[in-house]
Write an enzyme that holds these catalytic residues in place. Structure first.
Site, short mmCIF file in Angstrom:
data_model
loop_
_atom_site.label_atom_id
_atom_site.label_comp_id
_atom_site.label_asym_id
_atom_site.label_seq_id
_atom_site.Cartn_x
_atom_site.Cartn_y
_atom_site.Cartn_z
N CYS A 129 0.81 -1.22 0.00
CA CYS A 129 0.00 0.00 0.00
C CYS A 129 0.85 1.28 0.00
O CYS A 129 0.60 2.21 -0.77
CB CYS A 129 -0.96 -0.01 1.18
N HIS A 243 -2.79 6.50 4.45
CA HIS A 243 -1.37 6.62 4.78
C HIS A 243 -0.87 7.98 4.28
O HIS A 243 -1.31 8.48 3.25
CB HIS A 243 -0.55 5.55 4.04
#
Ligand code: A2P
Length: 339
Positions: A129, A243
């Site tokens: 990710c 994130h």
């Protein structure tokens, strides 16, 4: 594009659930959904595409006849079932890290190396990710000036550790609010509420975590550049979703912050969000539950030696790692294969 029979392995997890939503949102032509999970979830009903689907206990014998299998389970489960699916002629796109560095298996971000899907022999891996978010953000700059070196610090949300990661943070916040002692953590190494943890995965002999090495190893594979230099520090933070990453870049060619912003403005998958004086910059709350990688704070690297100053940039980016960092990227790969 014909209507497809699609399986999801790990359909009840954070990424599996998001895959179902993304397939629906993108009007993916689904004839049949087959939802696979552990025996614990067998029989659970999930609504999608105007119908109710029943979760099945995973059994490779049930994969026959599927056109596509999206993998959203842990490595050991992916390793056990997904090669069998590929052998049965099912096209697999897997989100685990089990197959990512296999030279026979393409690793793909549609905005970065879409042409690599052609090398698929039945299985394609979805990257890490944090790596998807970083490379989607820097690819427009790489195309123009060629990245030589990246220094990355990540601020990674708890949902990167699945549903149980979210539960652990929420429970700790609740316990603290009620003045109770925080229970022994099960998912993270330490209490994550009101804390941060500079460890995601185990450490190697050089002191880098497995998550940090993914940025280098997966980055090299997708940019087809074994010489790419990467120094990454990955940190878990008490954020539910999205994130964030601080990225410093050294390029082979000169590039100005203004040129970089112009390139980012027009890049696929990216939203330039960069008016610091107006308090406009990427943040996790802003970028959650949508598919773009927001990029801002584009500026020179003040620490770059004079001879490379004009080849340096620093930026900050954020994206929803359950979506672009996992489910959406996997569905985009499927679109490249079937559309
Ligand atoms: P289950 O919900 O039945 O445990 P997450 O990473 O968000 O925790 O999700 C993990 C996914 O992998 C879930 O869908 C989970 O199903 C699934 N899973 C866990 N163990 C197995 C197993 N032994 N066989 C198949 N799927 C599994």
């Amino acid at each position: 594009m014909k209507n497809l029979k699609i399986g999801i392995l790990g359909a009840t997890g954070a990424v599996g659930q998001q895959m179902i939503t993304v397939l629906e949102e993108r009007n993916f032509p689904v004839e049949e959904l087959r939802l696979f999970a552990s025996a614990r979830s067998a029989g659970t009903k999930i609504s999608a595409f105007g119908k109710e689907w029943t979760v099945e206990e995973t059994d490779a014998g049930r994969f026959r006849g599927l056109d596509l299998m999206l993998g959203a389970a842990e490595n050991n489960i992916a390793e056990k079932y997904l090669p069998l699916a590929a052998e049965m002629g099912v096209q697999v796109v897997d989100n685990s890290s089990a197959f990512r560095l296999d030279p026979e298996i393409p690793l793909v971000i549609p905005e970065v190396n879409p042409e690599d899907v052609k090398l698929s022999k039945g299985l394609i891996a979805n990257p890490n990710c944090a790596t998807i978010i970083a490379l989607t953000a820097v690819m427009p700059l790489h195309k123009a000036a060629h990245i030589k070196r990246m220094i990355v610090s990540t601020y990674q949300a708890v949902s990167g550790a699945g549903k149980e990661g979210i539960d652990e943070l929420e429970n700790e916040v609740k316990e603290l609010a009620e003045g109770k002692p925080v229970q022994e953590p099960r998912i993270f190494q330490y209490q994550i509420a009101y804390n941060l943890i500079p460890q995601i995965g185990g450490f190697n002999e050089l002191g880098y975590s497995s998550e940090e090495m993914k940025m280098q190893n997966e980055g090299r594979k997708m940019l087809h550049d074994e010489k790419l230099l990467v120094n990454c520090t990955c940190v878990r933070v008490p954020i539910i979703r999205s994130h964030s990453e601080s990225i410093t870049l050294e390029f082979d060619k000169e590039i100005t912050p203004e040129e970089a912003k112009e390139l980012l403005k027009n890049a696929p998958g990216v939203k330039l969000y960069d008016e610091p004086d107006e308090k406009i910059y990427p943040m996790p709350l802003l970028t959650s539950d949508q598919d773009l990688v927001y990029v801002g704070r584009v500026r020179r690297d003040l620490s770059a030696p004079a001879e490379i100053y004009n080849k340096s940039l620093t930026l900050f980016c954020c994206a929803d790692q359950v979506r672009k960092g996992a489910a959406t990227n996997a569905v985009q790969i499927a679109e490249l294969l079937f559309r």
